[in-house]
Every structure is written in C-alpha cells, then in structure tokens.
Design an enzyme around this catalytic site. Sequence first.
Site, mmCIF file in Angstrom:
data_model
loop_
_atom_site.group_PDB
_atom_site.id
_atom_site.type_symbol
_atom_site.label_atom_id
_atom_site.label_comp_id
_atom_site.label_asym_id
_atom_site.label_seq_id
_atom_site.Cartn_x
_atom_site.Cartn_y
_atom_site.Cartn_z
ATOM 1 N N GLN A 26 0.808 -1.217 0.000
ATOM 2 C CA GLN A 26 0.000 0.000 0.000
ATOM 3 C C GLN A 26 0.845 1.273 0.000
ATOM 4 O OE1 GLN A 26 -2.538 -1.948 3.310
ATOM 5 N NE2 GLN A 26 -3.934 -0.495 2.365
ATOM 6 N N HIS A 120 1.043 -9.281 4.432
ATOM 7 C CA HIS A 120 -0.086 -8.342 4.480
ATOM 8 C C HIS A 120 -0.774 -8.371 3.107
ATOM 9 C CE1 HIS A 120 -1.851 -4.684 6.642
ATOM 10 N NE2 HIS A 120 -2.553 -4.819 5.522
ATOM 11 N N ASN A 164 -1.550 -10.919 8.316
ATOM 12 C CA ASN A 164 -2.520 -9.862 8.546
ATOM 13 C C ASN A 164 -3.895 -10.302 8.052
ATOM 14 O OD1 ASN A 164 -3.104 -6.818 8.978
ATOM 15 N ND2 ASN A 164 -3.900 -7.226 6.920
ATOM 16 N N GLU A 165 -4.875 -10.166 8.923
ATOM 17 C CA GLU A 165 -6.269 -10.471 8.585
ATOM 18 C C GLU A 165 -6.429 -11.767 7.781
ATOM 19 O OE1 GLU A 165 -8.386 -7.010 7.113
ATOM 20 O OE2 GLU A 165 -8.164 -5.991 9.044
HETATM 21 C C1 NOJ Z 1 -7.300 -3.676 7.053
HETATM 22 C C2 NOJ Z 1 -6.122 -3.960 6.204
HETATM 23 O O1 NOJ Z 1 -5.162 -4.674 6.927
HETATM 24 C C3 NOJ Z 1 -5.501 -2.725 5.560
HETATM 25 O O2 NOJ Z 1 -4.639 -3.172 4.578
HETATM 26 C C4 NOJ Z 1 -6.583 -1.825 5.034
HETATM 27 O O3 NOJ Z 1 -6.050 -0.743 4.341
HETATM 28 C C5 NOJ Z 1 -7.445 -1.361 6.177
HETATM 29 N N1 NOJ Z 1 -8.049 -2.499 6.808
HETATM 30 C C6 NOJ Z 1 -8.546 -0.385 5.773
HETATM 31 O O4 NOJ Z 1 -9.451 -1.020 4.939
#
Ligand code: NOJ
Length: 400
Positions: A26, A120, A164-165
């Site tokens: 990002q 991520h 991540n997530e």
């Molecule tokens: C969670 C994610 O980990 C991140 O990459 C994302 O930009 C944010 N949420 C906002 O949507």
Amino acid sequence: MPPNPTPNQLRFPSHFLWGAATAAHQTEGNNVNSDWWVREHTPGTSLAEASGDACDSFHRYGEEIRLLAELGLTTYRFSIEWARIEPEQGFVSRAAIDHYRRMVAACHEAGLTPMLTLHHFTNPRWFAARGGWQTPDAPELFARYTEAALPVLTDGVAWVCTINEPNGVAGAVGQSGPNLPNHVYALPDPQVSATLVLAHRRSREVLTAIPGIKSGWAIATQAFQPEPGCEQIAHTYGHPREDFFLEAARGDDFVGVQAYTRTVIGPDGPKPPREGVETTQMGWEYYPPAVGDGIRNAWKLTDGVPVIVTENGIATADDTRRIAYTTGALTAVHQAMTDGIDVRGYLHWSALDNYEWGTYHPTFGLIAVDRQTFTRTPKPSAHWLGQIARTGRLPLDAAP
Ligand code: NOJ
C-alpha cells in the site's frame, strides 16, 4: 491503570505502545513481483486504480520513520514483502533483506519500536501461480519464508505479526468480488482458513525459537451486534469470519485486533448502516466503540492472550472526524483496560494516506502524501495523537 488526572482526561500506562501502521504493497510502490500487481494490470480488472508508485516508501521510509518519531509516537508497524524477499521460489534476495534491515535500523535510530508483519495480503507471483493458500504445502513455504526473513527479525524486532487479517485472506478465496455489498464480510473458504492456521503455527515455530520475539496474528474484528433474538444467527455468521481465527490465537504471545466499524445482525443476517447515520469514505458506519467490541471478543476467545490494537482508524477527508473517531476508539480501549483486559498498545491505521486495495480515494492517513511530489504533510490528527503518546493522556474534549 494509573488514576485519571482530571475528569476530562484518560490516562494510559507508561509502557503502552503508541503507533501507526502501514503495509508494504500500500505504500512502497512498484511491487511488481506480487500477485496484486498482476491483478491490477490484468485487462478488464475490477480494480479502479493500480498501486503504481504508491507513496514511494520503498525509498522514502527514512523520512516517514523520522516523522512518526518526531510526532511523538513510539511504535511503527510495517510489513515486509514476501514478493521482494523471495521473488522466485527458493531465491532469497539479499538486497531485499538488507533493505528491510535498514528499515529496522532506522526505527531504532529514531527511537521507534518496530512491529513487523510478514504477510499483508500480497503473495509472490510464483506462490499465487502454484495455487496460493489453496495448496497443502503453503504452510511449509510460508515457514521457509519466515526463516529467510530472520536476519531482519533478529535485528532487535520484538513484535512480529505473521499474517494480517487471515479472515480477509480466506474470504477473498471464499467469496469475493465487486458485487458483495460492503456491509457483508466475505465468507472464508474453510480449507483456506485451516491452511492459514497451519501457516501461522509453522511460522510461529520458527519465531518462538528466537529469544525476544513475540509473535501473533492480526484479525479483522467486526463487532457483530445481534438484534434481540438474533444471537444464534450472529454466531453462525460470525464464527467462520472472526471467532475461528481468534480461537486459533490461543497460546500466542499477543493477538492483534483490527477494528473499524460494527455489523448489526438482524433476522436476515448483516444489515447495512441505518438510513441517515454518518458513514466513512468506505461506506462503513462511523462507530468508534467498535474497537472495544473487538478487544473483548479477542480476550474472551483467546482465554486471555494480551491484545494489541494493530489497526484502527477512519477513511475521511475531514481530519476533525479522525480526531473525534480516535477519541471514541481510545475511550473504548481505556474502558476495556479498566475492566481488566491486558491491552498493550494502539496502532493507528494508517501512518500515511495510501493505496486502499484498488483505489487511492479513501484517506486513512495521519500524514497526507502528495502523489506527484511524494511530499509528506502531517495532519492535525498526527500531532494530536503524538501528543497523547508523549503524555499518556487522552483529552476528552473532542468526544464524538
Ligand atoms: C485492514 C487492512 O489490513 C488494511 O490493509 C486496510 O487498508 C485497512 N483495513 C482499511 O481497509
């Protein structure tokens, strides 16, 4: 918890981690060996914009690390990019490893505690092409990547997020696409969810062998709130999307909570934000206490693993709303701590306005980035959060 100095201030403990977060794809720019880059440039892609140069953080990381420290923050969470470290299966780029070692060194020089995320959302092209998280040997490949990254992590990195997530990763395989309404969280593919748990465990086996590293993973918590009588529906909806991943964090060194909004569950499942309520640039309900729900669910389902808020924030062009939102969120964090939950830190998403997975429109940053010149300009919210970090005191006059 220290007593509160005055009625309109909340006090946080002195060792509390105060920071901001970003992710490689990002912000770095030109992540050309990743599957996301491929997706962005596939003819007919559903993505509105490609990441391109992003914030050029690959070259400008030093400036943002210095800025975060000058603002008063103490912690920087960023991700290292598998697609750069292992651009072809089995080939580990020494130059990429050195790059991330320089980032860690820059954090130490500036006095920031680095928290590193190993994965991520983005995968190396080769990993995606051979089936990504749908192949049974994916956990083994992820463990090998973790080993390859050790020279970065053994430079004094105390906090490591493996994945991540993972609920979002498994959701993207299970049920993704442009047609999913944005109050509906994609249903994770159960096979992929199980594979991600294995990958997390294999990676942690590598990490726990290193003294001083604390590892965990960071879960998207969605603050499911059942309407009366809809508790079972909420459980059925929420378990594969959140609880499964929190339960898998039992025994970890910490669990990351990432919260933005709530999800009200009615008889037909998740409901869109009510008519007339304030929504963010993401279309999500403005709901600062969401992070409190996430912390409580994480603490309960992990049987008391220490919590770090690894992401929380708001996509808005109005920075006064960011301050108000964060005041509400930190109030909820403080309440959870007062209730006895071990919360170790709060990392705001995001340090920078950045590439929001297909678009630059939503601005989550504490720091604005000019996309032509890459000039970084801290917003008032950045100075505000930095001041809270310096003093450990949250003023309540910007209440939501
Ligand atoms: C969670 C994610 O980990 C991140 O990459 C994302 O930009 C944010 N949420 C906002 O949507």
